[in-house]
Design a protein around this motif. Structure first.
Motif, mmCIF file in Angstrom:
data_model
loop_
_atom_site.group_PDB
_atom_site.id
_atom_site.type_symbol
_atom_site.label_atom_id
_atom_site.label_comp_id
_atom_site.label_asym_id
_atom_site.label_seq_id
_atom_site.Cartn_x
_atom_site.Cartn_y
_atom_site.Cartn_z
ATOM 1 N N UNK A 86 0.823 -1.209 0.000
ATOM 2 C CA UNK A 86 0.000 0.000 0.000
ATOM 3 C C UNK A 86 0.856 1.258 0.000
ATOM 4 N N UNK A 87 0.335 2.257 -0.680
ATOM 5 C CA UNK A 87 1.020 3.536 -0.823
ATOM 6 C C UNK A 87 0.140 4.640 -0.236
ATOM 7 N N UNK A 88 0.724 5.758 0.141
ATOM 8 C CA UNK A 88 -0.094 6.871 0.643
ATOM 9 C C UNK A 88 -1.185 7.281 -0.335
ATOM 10 N N UNK A 89 -0.919 7.171 -1.621
ATOM 11 C CA UNK A 89 -1.927 7.558 -2.617
ATOM 12 C C UNK A 89 -3.088 6.576 -2.713
ATOM 13 N N UNK A 90 -2.993 5.464 -2.000
ATOM 14 C CA UNK A 90 -4.139 4.547 -1.922
ATOM 15 C C UNK A 90 -5.137 4.985 -0.853
ATOM 16 N N UNK A 91 -4.787 5.994 -0.093
ATOM 17 C CA UNK A 91 -5.694 6.487 0.933
ATOM 18 C C UNK A 91 -6.997 6.965 0.316
ATOM 19 N N UNK A 92 -8.101 6.400 0.782
ATOM 20 C CA UNK A 92 -9.412 6.717 0.210
ATOM 21 C C UNK A 92 -10.482 5.971 0.994
ATOM 22 N N UNK A 93 -11.711 6.323 0.737
ATOM 23 C CA UNK A 93 -12.829 5.494 1.164
ATOM 24 C C UNK A 93 -13.086 4.490 0.044
ATOM 25 N N UNK A 94 -13.128 3.223 0.418
ATOM 26 C CA UNK A 94 -13.319 2.158 -0.560
ATOM 27 C C UNK A 94 -14.759 1.655 -0.473
ATOM 28 N N UNK A 95 -15.355 1.519 -1.652
ATOM 29 C CA UNK A 95 -16.742 1.084 -1.761
ATOM 30 C C UNK A 95 -16.834 -0.161 -2.635
ATOM 31 N N UNK A 96 -17.737 -1.056 -2.301
ATOM 32 C CA UNK A 96 -18.099 -2.070 -3.277
ATOM 33 C C UNK A 96 -19.434 -1.675 -3.888
ATOM 34 N N UNK A 97 -19.604 -2.072 -5.117
ATOM 35 C CA UNK A 97 -20.805 -1.724 -5.871
ATOM 36 C C UNK A 97 -21.245 -2.930 -6.687
ATOM 37 N N UNK A 98 -22.517 -2.982 -6.987
ATOM 38 C CA UNK A 98 -23.051 -4.115 -7.740
ATOM 39 C C UNK A 98 -24.086 -3.636 -8.743
ATOM 40 N N UNK A 99 -24.185 -4.392 -9.819
ATOM 41 C CA UNK A 99 -25.153 -4.055 -10.861
ATOM 42 C C UNK A 99 -25.900 -5.303 -11.307
ATOM 43 N N UNK A 100 -27.121 -5.101 -11.746
ATOM 44 C CA UNK A 100 -27.903 -6.192 -12.315
ATOM 45 C C UNK A 100 -27.582 -6.395 -13.791
ATOM 46 N N UNK A 101 -26.665 -5.615 -14.314
ATOM 47 C CA UNK A 101 -26.340 -5.673 -15.726
ATOM 48 C C UNK A 101 -24.859 -5.933 -15.944
ATOM 49 N N UNK A 102 -24.529 -6.386 -17.150
ATOM 50 C CA UNK A 102 -23.139 -6.693 -17.488
ATOM 51 C C UNK A 102 -22.364 -5.477 -17.957
ATOM 52 N N UNK A 103 -23.055 -4.468 -18.504
ATOM 53 C CA UNK A 103 -22.332 -3.414 -19.203
ATOM 54 C C UNK A 103 -21.340 -2.628 -18.340
ATOM 55 N N UNK A 104 -21.525 -2.510 -17.028
ATOM 56 C CA UNK A 104 -20.516 -1.741 -16.265
ATOM 57 C C UNK A 104 -19.122 -2.349 -16.295
ATOM 58 N N UNK A 105 -19.025 -3.631 -16.611
ATOM 59 C CA UNK A 105 -17.717 -4.290 -16.641
ATOM 60 C C UNK A 105 -17.517 -4.974 -17.984
ATOM 61 N N UNK A 112 -19.275 5.008 -11.827
ATOM 62 C CA UNK A 112 -20.124 4.806 -10.658
ATOM 63 C C UNK A 112 -21.609 4.946 -10.986
ATOM 64 N N UNK A 113 -21.937 5.757 -11.987
ATOM 65 C CA UNK A 113 -23.338 5.957 -12.342
ATOM 66 C C UNK A 113 -23.988 4.704 -12.917
ATOM 67 N N UNK A 114 -23.186 3.709 -13.265
ATOM 68 C CA UNK A 114 -23.700 2.489 -13.885
ATOM 69 C C UNK A 114 -24.110 1.430 -12.861
ATOM 70 N N UNK A 115 -23.883 1.711 -11.611
ATOM 71 C CA UNK A 115 -24.130 0.708 -10.582
ATOM 72 C C UNK A 115 -25.406 0.992 -9.801
ATOM 73 N N UNK A 116 -26.084 -0.102 -9.457
ATOM 74 C CA UNK A 116 -27.376 0.003 -8.791
ATOM 75 C C UNK A 116 -27.268 0.031 -7.274
ATOM 76 N N UNK A 117 -26.283 -0.681 -6.755
ATOM 77 C CA UNK A 117 -26.193 -0.871 -5.302
ATOM 78 C C UNK A 117 -24.804 -0.511 -4.806
ATOM 79 N N UNK A 118 -24.775 0.083 -3.620
ATOM 80 C CA UNK A 118 -23.525 0.528 -3.016
ATOM 81 C C UNK A 118 -23.486 0.190 -1.536
ATOM 82 N N UNK A 119 -22.276 -0.118 -1.091
ATOM 83 C CA UNK A 119 -22.062 -0.228 0.335
ATOM 84 C C UNK A 119 -21.806 1.148 0.927
ATOM 85 N N UNK A 120 -21.619 1.172 2.235
ATOM 86 C CA UNK A 120 -21.438 2.441 2.940
ATOM 87 C C UNK A 120 -19.998 2.946 2.869
ATOM 88 N N UNK A 121 -19.085 2.093 2.466
ATOM 89 C CA UNK A 121 -17.692 2.472 2.354
ATOM 90 C C UNK A 121 -16.891 2.152 3.601
#
Length: 128
Positions: A86-105, A112-121
């Motif tokens: 890990x590097x200092x530039x990795x400092x961030x709030x990390x979120x997982x996200x999920x979609x009902x569709x394939x196109x985001x990946x 981020x606008x392509x995802x339906x569900x988000x965790x709190x981070x």
């Protein structure tokens, strides 16, 4: 509906490791794509990893490739992000996200606008 709950963040020194978890519950059978995002102070949220749950094609951002490794425990509906060197530039709030569709990946990391569900981070701070 799907609920995502991240855990595992913390304060580490440069060069150390952390493993983040993202536990999914609810209508998880509807999900096609899972992703990890991060947002540093004053910056836009960026995708660092995504996976198509159907064909298991996955992508990492250039900034984390070779240091971060994602994995999945399907029985527990849990995604993991192992973060090494890990590097200092990795400092961030990390979120997982999920979609009902394939196109985001589809062919690469999405937005981020392509995802339906988000965790709190979960906060990751890398500092000496």
């Amino acid at each position: 509906q799907v609920k995502l709950v991240e855990s595992g963040g913390g304060l580490v020194q440069p060069g150390e490791s952390l493993r983040l978890s993202c536990a999914a519950s609810g209508a998880t059978a509807d999900l096609e794509t899972i992703s990890w995002f991060r947002q540093a102070p004053g910056k836009e949220r960026e995708a660092v990893y995504c996976i198509d749950l159907g064909d298991e094609s996955s992508y990492y951002s250039a900034s984390v490739k070779g240091r971060f490794t994602a994995s999945r425990d399907s029985a527990k509906n849990t995604e993991y992000l192992q973060m090494n060197s890990l590097k200092p530039e990795d400092t961030a709030v990390y979120f997982c996200a999920a979609s009902r569709f394939k196109f985001p990946c589809l062919g690469g990391l999405g937005f981020d606008s392509q995802y339906d569900y988000w965790g709190q981070g979960t906060q990751v701070t890398v500092s000496s």
